[in-house]
Design an enzyme around this catalytic site. Structure first.
Site, PDB file in Angstrom:
ATOM      1  N   ASN A 188      -8.276   3.810  -2.838  1.00 34.01           N
ATOM      2  CA  ASN A 188      -9.179   4.634  -2.043  1.00 34.01           C
ATOM      3  C   ASN A 188      -8.932   6.097  -2.415  1.00 34.01           C
ATOM      4  OD1 ASN A 188     -10.591   6.028  -0.106  1.00 34.01           O
ATOM      5  ND2 ASN A 188      -9.394   5.286   1.642  1.00 34.01           N
ATOM      6  N   TRP A 189      -9.868   6.660  -3.158  1.00 31.33           N
ATOM      7  CA  TRP A 189      -9.673   8.033  -3.661  1.00 31.33           C
ATOM      8  C   TRP A 189      -9.988   9.088  -2.609  1.00 31.33           C
ATOM      9  CZ3 TRP A 189     -11.992   7.990  -9.375  1.00 31.33           C
ATOM     10  CH2 TRP A 189     -11.205   7.148 -10.168  1.00 31.33           C
ATOM     11  N   LYS A 190     -10.494   8.668  -1.467  1.00 36.49           N
ATOM     12  CA  LYS A 190     -10.832   9.595  -0.362  1.00 36.49           C
ATOM     13  C   LYS A 190     -11.698  10.745  -0.899  1.00 36.49           C
ATOM     14  CE  LYS A 190      -6.891   7.880   2.151  1.00 36.49           C
ATOM     15  NZ  LYS A 190      -5.857   8.076   3.158  1.00 36.49           N
ATOM     16  N   HIS A 205     -12.235   2.688   8.188  1.00 35.59           N
ATOM     17  CA  HIS A 205     -10.956   3.338   7.859  1.00 35.59           C
ATOM     18  C   HIS A 205     -10.521   4.196   9.051  1.00 35.59           C
ATOM     19  CE1 HIS A 205      -8.011   5.937   5.951  1.00 35.59           C
ATOM     20  NE2 HIS A 205      -7.910   5.021   5.017  1.00 35.59           N
ATOM     21  N   GLU A 217      -9.394   7.073   9.259  1.00 40.69           N
ATOM     22  CA  GLU A 217      -9.878   8.458   9.229  1.00 40.69           C
ATOM     23  C   GLU A 217     -11.312   8.539   9.751  1.00 40.69           C
ATOM     24  OE1 GLU A 217      -8.857   9.125   5.118  1.00 40.69           O
ATOM     25  OE2 GLU A 217      -6.746   8.990   5.672  1.00 40.69           O
ATOM     26  N   GLU A 219      -3.744  -1.161   8.002  1.00 36.99           N
ATOM     27  CA  GLU A 219      -3.217   0.158   7.663  1.00 36.99           C
ATOM     28  C   GLU A 219      -2.664   0.807   8.933  1.00 36.99           C
ATOM     29  OE1 GLU A 219      -5.106   1.832   3.807  1.00 36.99           O
ATOM     30  OE2 GLU A 219      -6.367   2.403   5.471  1.00 36.99           O
ATOM     31  N   GLY A 234      -0.477   8.403   4.415  1.00 40.10           N
ATOM     32  CA  GLY A 234      -0.254   9.754   3.909  1.00 40.10           C
ATOM     33  C   GLY A 234       1.001  10.424   4.436  1.00 40.10           C
ATOM     34  N   SER A 269       1.090   4.559   2.578  1.00 40.75           N
ATOM     35  CA  SER A 269       2.210   4.999   1.745  1.00 40.75           C
ATOM     36  C   SER A 269       2.749   3.886   0.849  1.00 40.75           C
ATOM     37  CB  SER A 269       3.327   5.608   2.603  1.00 40.75           C
ATOM     38  OG  SER A 269       2.851   6.759   3.284  1.00 40.75           O
ATOM     39  N   GLY A 275      -3.860   4.888  -1.177  1.00 46.97           N
ATOM     40  CA  GLY A 275      -4.440   6.222  -1.113  1.00 46.97           C
ATOM     41  C   GLY A 275      -3.845   7.123  -2.189  1.00 46.97           C
ATOM     42  N   GLY A 276      -2.895   7.942  -1.799  1.00 43.57           N
ATOM     43  CA  GLY A 276      -2.328   8.957  -2.699  1.00 43.57           C
ATOM     44  C   GLY A 276      -1.904   8.422  -4.061  1.00 43.57           C
TER      45      GLY A 276
HETATM   46  P1  13P Z   1      -1.823   6.558   1.487  1.00 44.94           P
HETATM   47  O1  13P Z   1      -1.530   5.481   0.451  1.00 44.94           O
HETATM   48  O2  13P Z   1      -2.001   7.909   0.882  1.00 44.94           O
HETATM   49  O3  13P Z   1      -0.843   6.514   2.608  1.00 44.94           O
HETATM   50  O4  13P Z   1      -3.260   6.198   2.112  1.00 44.94           O
HETATM   51  C1  13P Z   1      -3.510   4.909   2.520  1.00 44.94           C
HETATM   52  C2  13P Z   1      -4.942   4.789   2.858  1.00 44.94           C
HETATM   53  O5  13P Z   1      -5.424   5.400   3.806  1.00 44.94           O
HETATM   54  C3  13P Z   1      -5.786   3.951   1.998  1.00 44.94           C
HETATM   55  O6  13P Z   1      -7.017   3.690   2.571  1.00 44.94           O
END
Ligand code: 13P
Length: 257
Positions: free
Chosen positions: A12-14, A101, A103, A173, A179, A219, A240-241
């Site tokens: 997920n590149w956000k 998600h 967020e 998640e 994050g 993470s 994510g990251g």
């Molecule tokens: P991180 O891997 O950066 O913690 O993010 C996870 C995420 O929200 C994937 O959708």
């Protein structure tokens, strides 16, 4: 019995990467996975809407890749300025849509009803929803986390018919792990994933539960992926990251058993 078809790694590149950087990263990931020809894996790359078409073309020669979207509208079409429909995502080559998600739940107040509509529209386009659930830190500390996740699933996803549900991916998640560098411990992840699979079994039956892909996100990185992915009820990750760095992401893909 572990079902190998359940395995999936999704990046997920956000809201990151301009077009050229997105295409560079995609090219690096394609090149690195090409060196792993024997690896039979499913990989979802989930950039911003505006890059989906270009990346879908770029990755089209390697069937292991599917490109996806981070959200879609809960409406089919019409006068909803700024929205993007599941059918539009399909029309540019998208294969997956992340739904709910944390967020989006937190910053855009998405309701269970909207999430159910989004999931249904995704499925009506024959795309794969990646339906997210997970508790806040306060829920974890007050030991309310099973109940929260159960509600997120039963008040939305579990309204689906069995035929729709079986094409859905679930991503657990924990919000406190996203994050933050804090990862759920293997015990915490396995306990929740087994709980989710049991909820699916109670609702849709043991066979469907056994085939359901349940991803871990929060993470997850190249250092902890192997241990997490070796857990019996963890079928891969929503990253994510670490998905923004080609080498880390490839190491995570290679961590699938
Ligand atoms: P991180 O891997 O950066 O913690 O993010 C996870 C995420 O929200 C994937 O959708």
């Amino acid at each position: 019995m572990r079902n190998l078809d359940r395995k999936l790694v999704a990046g997920n590149w956000k809201m990151n990467l301009l077009r050229q950087d997105a295409q560079w990263l995609m090219a690096e990931i394609i090149g690195m996975l090409a060196d792993e020809e024997s690896r039979d894996v499913r990989v979802a790359i989930i950039p911003s809407f505006v890059h989906i078409g270009a990346l879908a073309q770029q990755a089209s020669a390697d069937k292991r890749f599917g490109i996806g979207a981070q959200n879609c509208s809960d409406k089919i079409s019409g006068a909803y300025t700024g929205e993007v429909s599941a059918s539009m995502i399909n029309s540019v080559g998208g294969k997956y849509i992340i739904i709910g998600h944390s967020e989006r739940r937190a910053y855009f107040n998405e309701s269970n009803e909207q999430l159910l509509n989004k999931t249904k529209l995704t499925l009506s386009e024959k795309l794969t929803p990646i339906f997210c659930c997970g508790e806040l830190l306060a829920d974890r500390n007050s030991e309310n986390y099973f109940e929260i996740v159960k509600q997120q699933l039963t008040n939305s996803l579990f309204e689906l018919s069995v035929d729709d549900f079986k094409n859905t991916v679930i991503a657990y998640e924990p919000v406190w792990a996203i994050g933050t560098g804090l990862t759920a411990s293997p015990d915490q992840a396995q306990e929740m994933h087994a709980f989710i699979r049991k909820l699916v079994a109670d609702k849709y039956g043991a066979d469907i539960a056994d085939q359901t892909t349940i991803l871990y996100g929060g993470s997850c990185n190249e250092k902890n992926a192997k241990e997490l992915f070796s857990l019996p009820d963890v079928d891969g990750g929503l990253i994510g990251g670490a998905a923004l760095k080609s080498r880390s992401f490839i190491e995570i893909i290679k961590a699938l058993p």
